[in-house]
Motif scaffolding. Structure first.
Motif, mmCIF file in Angstrom:
data_model
loop_
_atom_site.group_PDB
_atom_site.id
_atom_site.type_symbol
_atom_site.label_atom_id
_atom_site.label_comp_id
_atom_site.label_asym_id
_atom_site.label_seq_id
_atom_site.Cartn_x
_atom_site.Cartn_y
_atom_site.Cartn_z
ATOM 1 N N ARG A 167 0.694 10.230 4.413
ATOM 2 C CA ARG A 167 0.093 9.404 5.279
ATOM 3 C C ARG A 167 -1.137 9.726 6.014
ATOM 4 O O ARG A 167 -2.160 9.210 6.027
ATOM 5 C CB ARG A 167 1.053 8.883 6.238
ATOM 6 C CG ARG A 167 2.223 7.951 5.572
ATOM 7 C CD ARG A 167 3.357 7.688 6.511
ATOM 8 N NE ARG A 167 3.052 6.777 7.616
ATOM 9 C CZ ARG A 167 2.874 5.521 7.417
ATOM 10 N NH1 ARG A 167 3.005 4.978 6.430
ATOM 11 N NH2 ARG A 167 2.311 4.924 8.750
ATOM 12 N N LEU B 202 -3.065 6.898 7.167
ATOM 13 C CA LEU B 202 -2.230 5.684 7.834
ATOM 14 C C LEU B 202 -1.813 6.319 8.991
ATOM 15 O O LEU B 202 -0.815 5.642 9.676
ATOM 16 C CB LEU B 202 -1.143 5.333 6.896
ATOM 17 C CG LEU B 202 -1.563 4.474 5.558
ATOM 18 C CD1 LEU B 202 -0.655 4.395 4.479
ATOM 19 C CD2 LEU B 202 -2.496 3.223 5.894
ATOM 20 N N ARG C 47 -10.953 5.294 8.795
ATOM 21 C CA ARG C 47 -9.994 4.431 8.377
ATOM 22 C C ARG C 47 -9.470 4.435 7.111
ATOM 23 O O ARG C 47 -10.351 4.699 6.190
ATOM 24 C CB ARG C 47 -10.431 3.057 8.819
ATOM 25 C CG ARG C 47 -10.972 2.932 10.511
ATOM 26 C CD ARG C 47 -9.950 3.171 11.246
ATOM 27 N NE ARG C 47 -8.437 2.217 10.851
ATOM 28 C CZ ARG C 47 -8.450 1.151 11.465
ATOM 29 N NH1 ARG C 47 -9.115 0.617 12.272
ATOM 30 N NH2 ARG C 47 -7.061 0.320 10.852
ATOM 31 N N PRO C 48 -8.538 4.068 6.590
ATOM 32 C CA PRO C 48 -7.524 4.255 5.363
ATOM 33 C C PRO C 48 -8.611 3.489 4.419
ATOM 34 O O PRO C 48 -8.878 3.816 3.320
ATOM 35 C CB PRO C 48 -6.280 3.696 5.326
ATOM 36 C CG PRO C 48 -6.107 3.116 6.821
ATOM 37 C CD PRO C 48 -7.219 3.480 7.593
ATOM 38 N N TYR C 49 -9.140 2.125 4.699
ATOM 39 C CA TYR C 49 -9.856 1.366 3.772
ATOM 40 C C TYR C 49 -11.282 1.909 3.366
ATOM 41 O O TYR C 49 -11.905 1.534 2.524
ATOM 42 C CB TYR C 49 -9.949 -0.103 4.133
ATOM 43 C CG TYR C 49 -10.576 -0.429 5.671
ATOM 44 C CD1 TYR C 49 -11.984 -0.477 5.490
ATOM 45 C CD2 TYR C 49 -9.826 -0.074 6.549
ATOM 46 C CE1 TYR C 49 -12.675 -0.605 6.826
ATOM 47 C CE2 TYR C 49 -10.365 -0.603 7.796
ATOM 48 C CZ TYR C 49 -11.553 -0.584 7.988
ATOM 49 O OH TYR C 49 -12.423 -0.869 9.228
ATOM 50 N N ARG D 104 -11.556 5.176 2.620
ATOM 51 C CA ARG D 104 -11.255 6.654 2.217
ATOM 52 C C ARG D 104 -11.137 6.382 0.532
ATOM 53 O O ARG D 104 -10.508 5.570 0.087
ATOM 54 C CB ARG D 104 -9.990 7.315 2.572
ATOM 55 C CG ARG D 104 -9.958 7.445 4.090
ATOM 56 C CD ARG D 104 -8.861 8.381 4.329
ATOM 57 N NE ARG D 104 -8.548 8.664 5.724
ATOM 58 C CZ ARG D 104 -7.964 9.406 6.422
ATOM 59 N NH1 ARG D 104 -7.207 10.329 5.782
ATOM 60 N NH2 ARG D 104 -7.898 9.605 7.742
ATOM 61 N N PRO D 105 -11.624 7.462 -0.279
ATOM 62 C CA PRO D 105 -11.690 7.490 -1.665
ATOM 63 C C PRO D 105 -10.272 7.637 -1.986
ATOM 64 O O PRO D 105 -9.864 8.581 -3.042
ATOM 65 C CB PRO D 105 -12.646 8.211 -2.029
ATOM 66 C CG PRO D 105 -12.744 9.214 -1.175
ATOM 67 C CD PRO D 105 -12.313 8.608 0.303
ATOM 68 N N VAL D 106 -9.121 7.255 -1.506
ATOM 69 C CA VAL D 106 -7.749 7.602 -1.722
ATOM 70 C C VAL D 106 -6.954 6.562 -1.931
ATOM 71 O O VAL D 106 -7.056 5.389 -1.426
ATOM 72 C CB VAL D 106 -7.053 8.388 -0.259
ATOM 73 C CG1 VAL D 106 -5.604 8.725 -0.528
ATOM 74 C CG2 VAL D 106 -7.893 9.610 -0.078
ATOM 75 N N ASN D 107 -6.035 6.439 -2.897
ATOM 76 C CA ASN D 107 -5.174 5.329 -3.249
ATOM 77 C C ASN D 107 -3.501 6.001 -3.339
ATOM 78 O O ASN D 107 -3.383 7.204 -3.572
ATOM 79 C CB ASN D 107 -5.441 4.812 -4.431
ATOM 80 C CG ASN D 107 -6.611 3.625 -4.171
ATOM 81 O OD1 ASN D 107 -7.568 4.074 -4.887
ATOM 82 N ND2 ASN D 107 -6.469 2.632 -3.204
ATOM 83 N N THR D 108 -2.745 5.025 -2.681
ATOM 84 C CA THR D 108 -1.355 5.616 -2.690
ATOM 85 C C THR D 108 -0.342 4.729 -3.678
ATOM 86 O O THR D 108 -0.667 3.653 -3.681
ATOM 87 C CB THR D 108 -0.764 5.550 -1.200
ATOM 88 O OG1 THR D 108 -1.688 6.025 -0.425
ATOM 89 C CG2 THR D 108 0.437 6.228 -1.043
ATOM 90 N N PHE E 154 3.302 3.852 -2.941
ATOM 91 C CA PHE E 154 4.016 3.950 -1.870
ATOM 92 C C PHE E 154 5.598 4.205 -2.509
ATOM 93 O O PHE E 154 5.904 3.686 -3.805
ATOM 94 C CB PHE E 154 4.012 2.761 -1.242
ATOM 95 C CG PHE E 154 2.734 2.677 -0.559
ATOM 96 C CD1 PHE E 154 2.472 3.075 0.762
ATOM 97 C CD2 PHE E 154 1.641 2.152 -0.872
ATOM 98 C CE1 PHE E 154 1.365 3.110 1.576
ATOM 99 C CE2 PHE E 154 0.292 1.836 -0.281
ATOM 100 C CZ PHE E 154 0.476 2.305 1.260
ATOM 101 N N SER F 72 7.896 2.488 -1.407
ATOM 102 C CA SER F 72 8.627 1.478 -1.597
ATOM 103 C C SER F 72 8.079 0.530 -2.808
ATOM 104 O O SER F 72 8.203 -0.713 -2.752
ATOM 105 C CB SER F 72 8.929 0.862 -0.594
ATOM 106 O OG SER F 72 7.521 0.623 0.140
ATOM 107 N N ALA G 121 5.438 -1.397 -2.182
ATOM 108 C CA ALA G 121 4.816 -2.336 -1.324
ATOM 109 C C ALA G 121 4.059 -3.180 -2.106
ATOM 110 O O ALA G 121 3.005 -3.497 -1.833
ATOM 111 C CB ALA G 121 4.013 -1.446 -0.708
ATOM 112 N N ALA H 146 -3.193 1.511 -8.038
ATOM 113 C CA ALA H 146 -3.772 2.828 -7.304
ATOM 114 C C ALA H 146 -4.750 3.139 -8.367
ATOM 115 O O ALA H 146 -5.899 3.208 -7.958
ATOM 116 C CB ALA H 146 -2.740 3.594 -6.955
#
Ligand SMILES: Nc1ncnc2c1ncn2[C@@H]1O[C@H](COP(=O)(O)OP(=O)(O)O)[C@@H](O)[C@H]1O
Ligand SMILES: [Mg+2]
Lengths: 304, 393
Positions: free
Chosen positions: B58, B63, B82-84, B86-90, B92, B94, B96, B156
């Motif tokens: 996270r 996050l 902020r998360p949006y 970042r060149p990162v995807n998750t 999750f 769960s 989500a 993602a």
């Protein structure tokens, strides 16, 4: 992989058929509810429909009617009271929009921002519901005081020039809409709260993770997911507001009369039952149509 | 074809954590953790539940903001980004997935937010890659767990992130589907090329079969980090020795060092260990040996040459598990030792109650420092899986 795919697809098949044989018990359990509906809904509506077609007894005593199929009751009522109809829906619409504008942020703060603070959450909820502890009429009369010409609110608004010196708040459409908004605010707030309370915050995080800034996340995730709450709240606000007569009677004048006021005076003052009944049926029909169109448009079927 | 659409320029970037600490009130979830994951690597973060894996991910995703330390992606400090942005995807834990959008729109969500062209076609290509093309117009709630998991993966990956974070993505799947998805995930990583995969799991076999580099995490810290074979062959802490597979750990004292071999006195027996496989060369130590490296020597039989021999002991339990058999042997002074033998069909092995000796080659032994962790049910389970030699059933 493909094998897994097909087997997994097969899993999600049709749900098992409902068990047979229990239908008699189901009917038995439904009986009190059905009886209640027949007695207190179907019967009165039937009487209302019949009454709406009665005609006046010519030269009879005041309010005397006799059974007939006088369809002109409807056209007459519609033509005569078109302005009041229009006003009712306009006021109710504005009040609904205002209640949404106030109620949604309120519900959001209580349900989402205060999620980790149950004490504060409970307190705010009580504050939302607190107005119900006093009578609707009393609260509206209190508003009459608040908006009166000599009230503090009006004085302050005039001092800061938000209100012209010769203007007044009471006995204006503004006062009626304000009263409607205030009185039905909890009906807007609570369904939205109930919806947002269940909002999965992980979906918000997923939105942010997928390049949506907070505003976009709200528009693309939170808002669509809270549509059922918004629809429920809007209906619970709009429907009673459109038929309301207390706010206009206490806070308005004859020129702000809504259809509820007309029905009220037709029934209880003029004793013109057929017109009053026709107006009631028209109001009911109009609301049903509007609501159906609204629910269809907001497309919440698969979220409800 | 799918790969062409996905592998846009940009590709993977190094992910570096510098002295990351995260506290929740008094509790420390991640404790002064530093590590570097090279661009394009498949990195597994392995640890028991509650050790801080999700918290670490996270912080990479943005996050959660670290209490201290820095997160660098491709050299850029993104600690407070902020998360949006970042060149990162998750993917999750769960999943989500958005319940109000169909599968295709779920996958296209990130592309649309970035105003990318051909969002729909690219989303479709990503769905084809995870073999869910035919279900594009379904609602996610109408899919099975495995299908939802693949939608989450496509959602993602379609954004071609520099770093892909996977938080126990296979945790909710049954064993068979999990094995298939492990293979699938490896294939997809090869296909998209360049993206750095950070895969969190508490399944040690999953970590070992999939990752180039495994970091074993415990109580908010990295205990050991390296290629899976190396970690398995030469654990450096008792926790790793028993979390990644299982080990027999014998307490003893180092008494001599000769010809590159350490001599450790353990309850009267001299155990030999290569000095370069020892964490410490003096004092109180633990001598470790993997159960599958130990041989049973029947009473009266000759001991193999050049081996360390322990015993005799009594066979307390024999459990047959198909490819191998586990023997639990009580050796006076050392406690219960575990031995795995491959079932080569060479007749019945030892019976319960039989007297046997235990032998192993010194080059397989290793020396650790610390307290031997008590074998809990988790480690037992982990060991059984590890006994199959990491090849899987
Ligand atoms: N938001 C939070 N508030 C308080 N404690 C948390 C929070 N998130 C995680 N923790 C704690 O941090 C520790 C690590 O949690 P987590 O990262 O979820 O572990 P893992 O993913 O390895 O199972 C746990 O002890 C957990 O209780
Ligand atoms: Mg976790």
């Amino acid at each position: 992989m493909t094998a897994a795919l097909t087997s997994a697809t097969a899993e999600a098949g049709a749900p098992p058929p409902p068990p047979r044989g229990s239908s008699r018990i189901a009917w038995l359990l439904l009986t009190p509810g059905l009886a209640y509906l027949v007695l207190f809904f179907v019967a009165p509506v039937a009487v209302l429909l019949l009454t709406s077609l009665y005609e006046r007894v010519p030269d009879g005593p005041v309010g005397a009617t006799r059974p007939a199929l006088r369809w002109e009751n409807y056209t007459d009522a519609l033509v005569t009271y078109a302005p009041q109809f229009g006003r009712s829906f306009l006021y109710a619409f504005i009040a609904t929009v205002l209640a949404l504008a106030i109620g949604y942020p309120l519900a959001y703060v209580i349900a989402v921002r205060c999620r980790n603070r149950p004490l504060l959450q409970g307190l705010l909820l009580v504050l939302v519901i607190a107005p119900f502890f006093t009578s609707f009429i009393l609260r509206t009369i209190a508003w009459k005081q608040i908006l009166a010409d000599e009230s503090l609110v009006v004085a302050v608004l005039k001092t800061i020039s938000l209100l012209p010196d010769d203007a007044r708040l009471t006995a204006t459409p503004t006062a009626v809409v304000a009263g409607l908004t205030y009185n039905f605010l909890p009906f807007m707030t609570l369904p939205i709260y109930a919806n947002l309370e269940r909002l999965d915050l992980r979906l918000i995080e997923a939105g942010e993770d997928l390049y949506a800034n907070p505003a976009e996340t709200f528009r693309r995730v939170t808002l669509p997911l809270s549509m059922p709450g918004i629809v429920a709240g809007s209906l619970l606000t709009f429907i009673p507001a459109a038929g309301d007569y207390v706010n206009s009677a206490l806070l308005g004048t004859a020129s702000t009369a809504m259809i509820g006021n007309v029905i009220d005076s037709r029934f209880f003052r003029v004793v013109d039952y057929p017109t009053a009944a026709a107006l009631s049926v028209l109001l009911m029909a109009a609301i049903l149509l509007l609501v159906a169109a609204y629910v269809r448009r907001s497309g919440t079927d698969d979220l409800l | 074809m799918a790969a062409d659409l996905l592998a846009a320029p940009g590709g993977g970037r190094d992910l570096e954590l510098v002295g990351i600490t995260k506290r929740f009130g008094e509790a420390v979830a991640v404790d002064d953790l530093s590590l570097r994951m090279p661009a394009g690597s498949f990195f597994a973060l392995l640890g028991p539940s509650g050790c801080g894996k999700t918290t670490m991910l996270r912080m990479v995703a943005g996050l959660e903001v670290p209490t201290a330390g820095q997160v660098l992606i491709g050299g850029d400090d993104v600690t407070t980004t902020r998360p949006y942005r970042r060149p990162v995807n998750t993917v999750f834990q769960s999943y989500a997935l958005f319940p109000h959008l169909d599968v295709l729109e779920n996958v296209a969500f990130g592309l649309r937010r970035r105003r990318e062209r051909n969002a729909e076609q690219r989303a479709m290509a990503a769905l084809d890659m995870v073999e869910l093309g035919p279900l594009a117009r379904r609602r996610p709630t109408r899919l099975s767990g495995g299908q939802q998991q693949r939608v989450a993966l496509a959602r993602a990956l379609v954004n071609n992130p520099a770093v892909l974070l996977l938080d126990e993505p296979l945790g909710a799947l049954d064993l068979k589907l999990r094995r298939q998805m492990q293979v699938e995930l490896k294939r997809i990583q090869d296909e998209v090329g360049g993206t750095t995969f950070v895969h969190v799991t508490h399944d040690q076999e999953e970590a070992m079969t999939m990752a180039d580099t495994v970091a074993v995490m415990n109580a908010g810290r990295i205990e050991q980090l390296g290629p899976p074979q190396e970690l398995y062959d030469l654990p450096r802490t008792p926790f790793v020795a028993n979390f990644l597979g299982r080990s027999n750990l014998l307490p003893g004292t180092v008494v001599e060092e000769r010809d590159g071999l350490l001599g450790v006195d353990a309850a009267g027996t001299r155990l030999l260990v290569p000095a370069d496989r020892a964490v410490a060369r003096s004092g109180q130590v633990l001598v470790g040996i993997r159960p599958e490296k130990v041989h049973l020597v029947a009473a009266g039989a000759d001991e193999p040459a050049d081996s360390t021999v322990l015993g005799p002991g009594t066979v307390a339990d024999v459990s047959f598990s198909g490819v191998s058999t586990e023997y639990l042997v009580d050796v006076a002074g050392y406690g219960r030792m575990s031995v795995f033998t491959q079932n080569l069909g060479a007749g019945p092995g030892a019976m319960v109650g039989e007297q046997v000796r235990l032998a192993w080659s010194p080059r397989h032994a290793f020396v650790l420092v610390g307290d031997a962790p008590a074998a809990g049910p988790l480690e037992r389970e982990a060991a059984t899986v590890g006994a199959a030699g990491g090849t899987g059933p």
